[in-house]
Motif scaffolding. Structure first.
Motif, PDB file in Angstrom:
ATOM      1  N   GLN A 176       6.076  10.223  29.459  1.00 36.15           N
ATOM      2  CA  GLN A 176       4.769   9.729  29.905  1.00 36.15           C
ATOM      3  C   GLN A 176       3.934  10.861  30.500  1.00 36.15           C
ATOM      4  OE1 GLN A 176       4.585   9.417  33.599  1.00 36.15           O
ATOM      5  NE2 GLN A 176       2.490   8.623  33.721  1.00 36.15           N
ATOM      6  N   GLY A 177       4.574  11.704  31.331  1.00 35.37           N
ATOM      7  CA  GLY A 177       3.861  12.815  31.937  1.00 35.37           C
ATOM      8  C   GLY A 177       3.377  13.814  30.912  1.00 35.37           C
ATOM      9  N   ALA A 178       4.204  14.082  29.898  1.00 32.57           N
ATOM     10  CA  ALA A 178       3.822  15.045  28.864  1.00 32.57           C
ATOM     11  C   ALA A 178       2.621  14.560  28.067  1.00 32.57           C
ATOM     12  CB  ALA A 178       5.002  15.315  27.944  1.00 32.57           C
ATOM     13  N   THR A 179       2.542  13.268  27.828  1.00 35.78           N
ATOM     14  CA  THR A 179       1.374  12.759  27.100  1.00 35.78           C
ATOM     15  C   THR A 179       0.096  12.955  27.924  1.00 35.78           C
ATOM     16  OG1 THR A 179       1.672  10.477  27.881  1.00 35.78           O
ATOM     17  CG2 THR A 179       2.738  11.075  25.814  1.00 35.78           C
ATOM     18  N   LEU A 180       0.205  12.816  29.251  1.00 38.57           N
ATOM     19  CA  LEU A 180      -0.957  13.064  30.117  1.00 38.57           C
ATOM     20  C   LEU A 180      -1.389  14.523  30.029  1.00 38.57           C
ATOM     21  CD1 LEU A 180       0.060  11.175  33.405  1.00 38.57           C
ATOM     22  CD2 LEU A 180      -1.519  10.382  31.628  1.00 38.57           C
ATOM     23  N   GLY A 181      -0.415  15.442  30.084  1.00 37.41           N
ATOM     24  CA  GLY A 181      -0.729  16.856  30.002  1.00 37.41           C
ATOM     25  C   GLY A 181      -1.338  17.232  28.664  1.00 37.41           C
ATOM     26  N   ALA A 182      -0.809  16.655  27.587  1.00 35.69           N
ATOM     27  CA  ALA A 182      -1.320  16.952  26.250  1.00 35.69           C
ATOM     28  C   ALA A 182      -2.757  16.467  26.076  1.00 35.69           C
ATOM     29  CB  ALA A 182      -0.419  16.323  25.195  1.00 35.69           C
ATOM     30  N   GLU A 183      -3.049  15.292  26.613  1.00 36.81           N
ATOM     31  CA  GLU A 183      -4.417  14.767  26.503  1.00 36.81           C
ATOM     32  C   GLU A 183      -5.409  15.666  27.238  1.00 36.81           C
ATOM     33  OE1 GLU A 183      -3.803  10.902  28.075  1.00 36.81           O
ATOM     34  OE2 GLU A 183      -2.949  10.084  26.207  1.00 36.81           O
ATOM     35  N   SER A 184      -5.010  16.151  28.422  1.00 31.60           N
ATOM     36  CA  SER A 184      -5.871  17.070  29.163  1.00 31.60           C
ATOM     37  C   SER A 184      -6.055  18.379  28.408  1.00 31.60           C
ATOM     38  CB  SER A 184      -5.259  17.332  30.541  1.00 31.60           C
ATOM     39  OG  SER A 184      -6.019  18.272  31.267  1.00 31.60           O
ATOM     40  N   PHE A 185      -4.992  18.857  27.796  1.00 29.82           N
ATOM     41  CA  PHE A 185      -5.006  20.096  27.014  1.00 29.82           C
ATOM     42  C   PHE A 185      -5.978  19.983  25.834  1.00 29.82           C
ATOM     43  CE2 PHE A 185      -2.696  22.957  23.904  1.00 29.82           C
ATOM     44  CZ  PHE A 185      -2.916  24.150  24.582  1.00 29.82           C
ATOM     45  N   ILE A 186      -5.894  18.870  25.126  1.00 31.16           N
ATOM     46  CA  ILE A 186      -6.774  18.648  23.970  1.00 31.16           C
ATOM     47  C   ILE A 186      -8.238  18.601  24.402  1.00 31.16           C
ATOM     48  CG2 ILE A 186      -7.480  16.904  22.270  1.00 31.16           C
ATOM     49  CD1 ILE A 186      -4.457  16.268  21.977  1.00 31.16           C
ATOM     50  N   THR A 187      -8.506  17.909  25.494  1.00 29.67           N
ATOM     51  CA  THR A 187      -9.879  17.813  25.996  1.00 29.67           C
ATOM     52  C   THR A 187     -10.429  19.194  26.324  1.00 29.67           C
ATOM     53  OG1 THR A 187      -9.494  15.595  26.890  1.00 29.67           O
ATOM     54  CG2 THR A 187     -11.353  16.829  27.791  1.00 29.67           C
ATOM     55  N   ALA A 188      -9.612  19.998  27.020  1.00 25.70           N
ATOM     56  CA  ALA A 188     -10.058  21.345  27.398  1.00 25.70           C
ATOM     57  C   ALA A 188     -10.239  22.250  26.182  1.00 25.70           C
ATOM     58  CB  ALA A 188      -9.053  21.964  28.370  1.00 25.70           C
ATOM     59  N   MET A 189      -9.439  22.021  25.147  1.00 25.37           N
ATOM     60  CA  MET A 189      -9.523  22.817  23.917  1.00 25.37           C
ATOM     61  C   MET A 189     -10.620  22.316  22.972  1.00 25.37           C
ATOM     62  SD  MET A 189      -6.850  25.183  23.475  1.00 25.37           S
ATOM     63  CE  MET A 189      -6.374  25.103  21.755  1.00 25.37           C
ATOM     64  N   GLY A 190     -11.227  21.194  23.311  1.00 24.45           N
ATOM     65  CA  GLY A 190     -12.227  20.620  22.417  1.00 24.45           C
ATOM     66  C   GLY A 190     -11.633  20.077  21.136  1.00 24.45           C
ATOM     67  N   GLY A 191     -10.341  19.765  21.163  1.00 24.67           N
ATOM     68  CA  GLY A 191      -9.685  19.160  20.004  1.00 24.67           C
ATOM     69  C   GLY A 191      -9.372  20.107  18.874  1.00 24.67           C
ATOM     70  N   LYS A 192      -9.515  21.416  19.082  1.00 26.72           N
ATOM     71  CA  LYS A 192      -9.233  22.348  17.979  1.00 26.72           C
ATOM     72  C   LYS A 192      -8.866  23.725  18.533  1.00 26.72           C
ATOM     73  CE  LYS A 192     -14.144  23.556  17.490  1.00 26.72           C
ATOM     74  NZ  LYS A 192     -15.308  23.587  16.582  1.00 26.72           N
ATOM     75  N   GLY A 193      -8.191  24.496  17.684  1.00 28.46           N
ATOM     76  CA  GLY A 193      -7.863  25.867  18.044  1.00 28.46           C
ATOM     77  C   GLY A 193      -6.382  26.170  17.968  1.00 28.46           C
ATOM     78  N   ALA A 194      -6.043  27.455  17.947  1.00 28.77           N
ATOM     79  CA  ALA A 194      -4.655  27.915  17.910  1.00 28.77           C
ATOM     80  C   ALA A 194      -4.058  27.894  19.316  1.00 28.77           C
ATOM     81  CB  ALA A 194      -4.590  29.334  17.329  1.00 28.77           C
ATOM     82  N   TYR A 195      -2.818  27.434  19.408  1.00 35.78           N
ATOM     83  CA  TYR A 195      -2.166  27.389  20.713  1.00 35.78           C
ATOM     84  C   TYR A 195      -0.683  27.710  20.566  1.00 35.78           C
ATOM     85  CZ  TYR A 195      -0.055  22.793  19.659  1.00 35.78           C
ATOM     86  OH  TYR A 195       0.681  21.774  19.114  1.00 35.78           O
ATOM     87  N   VAL A 196      -0.051  28.026  21.705  1.00 33.70           N
ATOM     88  CA  VAL A 196       1.396  28.245  21.729  1.00 33.70           C
ATOM     89  C   VAL A 196       2.013  27.292  22.746  1.00 33.70           C
ATOM     90  CG1 VAL A 196       1.210  30.656  21.031  1.00 33.70           C
ATOM     91  CG2 VAL A 196       1.269  30.091  23.465  1.00 33.70           C
ATOM     92  N   GLU A 197       3.269  26.973  22.509  1.00 35.79           N
ATOM     93  CA  GLU A 197       4.016  26.118  23.431  1.00 35.79           C
ATOM     94  C   GLU A 197       5.198  26.900  23.990  1.00 35.79           C
ATOM     95  OE1 GLU A 197       6.674  21.990  23.623  1.00 35.79           O
ATOM     96  OE2 GLU A 197       5.943  22.725  21.684  1.00 35.79           O
ATOM     97  N   LEU A 198       5.344  26.885  25.311  1.00 31.74           N
ATOM     98  CA  LEU A 198       6.505  27.464  25.970  1.00 31.74           C
ATOM     99  C   LEU A 198       7.416  26.322  26.407  1.00 31.74           C
ATOM    100  CD1 LEU A 198       4.889  30.246  28.215  1.00 31.74           C
ATOM    101  CD2 LEU A 198       5.744  30.418  25.868  1.00 31.74           C
ATOM    102  N   VAL A 199       8.660  26.359  25.968  1.00 30.71           N
ATOM    103  CA  VAL A 199       9.600  25.282  26.271  1.00 30.71           C
ATOM    104  C   VAL A 199      10.681  25.787  27.222  1.00 30.71           C
ATOM    105  CG1 VAL A 199       9.195  24.084  24.105  1.00 30.71           C
ATOM    106  CG2 VAL A 199      11.012  25.785  24.226  1.00 30.71           C
TER     107      VAL A 199
END
Length: 316
Positions: A136-159
């Motif tokens: 649930q928390g990760a979905t919140l973070g992802a939604e914020s990430f998408i909004t800040a990115m404007g829904g597009k662009g190259a990104y990396v994930e650190l796990v």
């Protein structure tokens, strides 16, 4: 014969009493042992402090240790708790599979075991597993990430550590949202093992390989902050960074405008609640709760960052 029985019967009573007390279960010491991966890492340090303070409030003695994500050392610390006749163990464990035998050993020794933050891959060994609702928390973070990115662009994930169930669940939650946006392009996915220093070095390498990245989404704040340091060293103040945990350092980065968001998992309250359940179990023999307990996470961004303090949100 009667004369012999006169002396024999009291002796038999004494022998029976000795045998009874020798075989009867030993009463537990008034001790709670707290074991976390680290005492230096802010997240693990604060959950240890929270558990220790709550245990003392409830009248228990405490011992606090760290296993350094080393399953062998964790096993030794469990042996110490058994030898000290502890009443309960509060444990943030060293691996979902690697910790099962140690947890079961403590339970077999009659010690109540309460897991926080990280779960193990079996049920019935721990008395409770209190974890954040990482998906649930990760979905919140992802939604914020998408909004800040404007829904597009190259990104990396650190796990995080691949042995940690939380790392996998958070990544799955991120991609449940991110993969719905075809213009969001993940160009790399790499582990930094929950470490700030590894987050820094991994990000340096990823920047060289992918200079066009516009975003970094990380499985915890320490990796995110390491990545942020590498970005700042390279003069890349244009990259969106989102973390997970709700640390004070992440809060400060958000307030500086350098991080977009973090996801608060209630580490402080989890640790307190684990001690409260342990106390209930010690006194009554049960907790009246199911084994796995989830606590929801909260998005922290510019709107509420000032309320964040030591993995909890202040009111007002």
């Amino acid at each position: 014969m009667t004369r012999y029985l006169k002396f024999l019967l009291p002796a038999l009573v004494v022998i029976a009493a000795i045998a009874f007390f020798a075989l009867a279960p030993k009463s537990r010491d008034n001790l709670v042992v707290i074991i976390t991966p680290s005492l230096d890492n802010p997240f693990f340090g604060w959950e240890a402090r929270a558990a220790e303070a709550r245990a003392k409030e409830l009248g228990y003695k405490t011992l606090t240790f760290s296993h350094g994500d080393d399953a062998y050392k964790q096993n030794e610390l469990i042996d110490t708790a058994i030898a000290r006749n502890a009443a309960a163990i509060i444990l943030d464990n060293a691996g979902a599979d690697a910790s099962v035998a140690a947890v079961q050993k403590a339970r077999n020794a009659g010690i109540a075991v309460f897991l926080i933050d990280r779960e193990i891959n079996v049920r019935g060994a721990a008395h409770a597993q209190i974890v954040s609702n990482n998906y649930q928390g990760a979905t919140l973070g992802a939604e914020s990430f998408i909004t800040a990115m404007g829904g597009k662009g190259a990104y990396v994930e650190l796990v995080g550590k691949e042995s940690d169930t939380n790392a996998l669940i958070r990544s799955k939650g991120y991609h449940e949202v991110l993969d719905q946006y075809p213009d969001m392009k993940m160009v790399a996915r790499q582990s930094a093992n929950w470490s700030q220093s590894e987050g820094f070095t991994v990000m340096q390498s990823l920047l060289q390989a992918h200079p066009d990245i516009r975003g970094v989404i990380a499985g915890n704040d320490t990796m995110a902050l390491g990545a942020l340091a590498a970005l700042e060293a390279a003069g890349r103040t244009d990259v969106v960074v989102v973390g997970f945990d709700g640390s004070n350092d992440a809060r400060d980065a958000i307030l500086r405008g350098r991080m977009t968001a973090t996801v608060l998992q209630p580490a402080f309250r989890q640790a307190q609640y684990a001690v409260e359940l342990a106390d209930k179990h010690i006194k009554s023999g049960q907790t009246s709760q199911v084994e796995k307990l989830l606590m929801d996470c909260v998005l922290v961004d510019g709107n509420n960052a000032r309320q964040l303090d030591n993995f909890g949100l202040k009111k007002g």
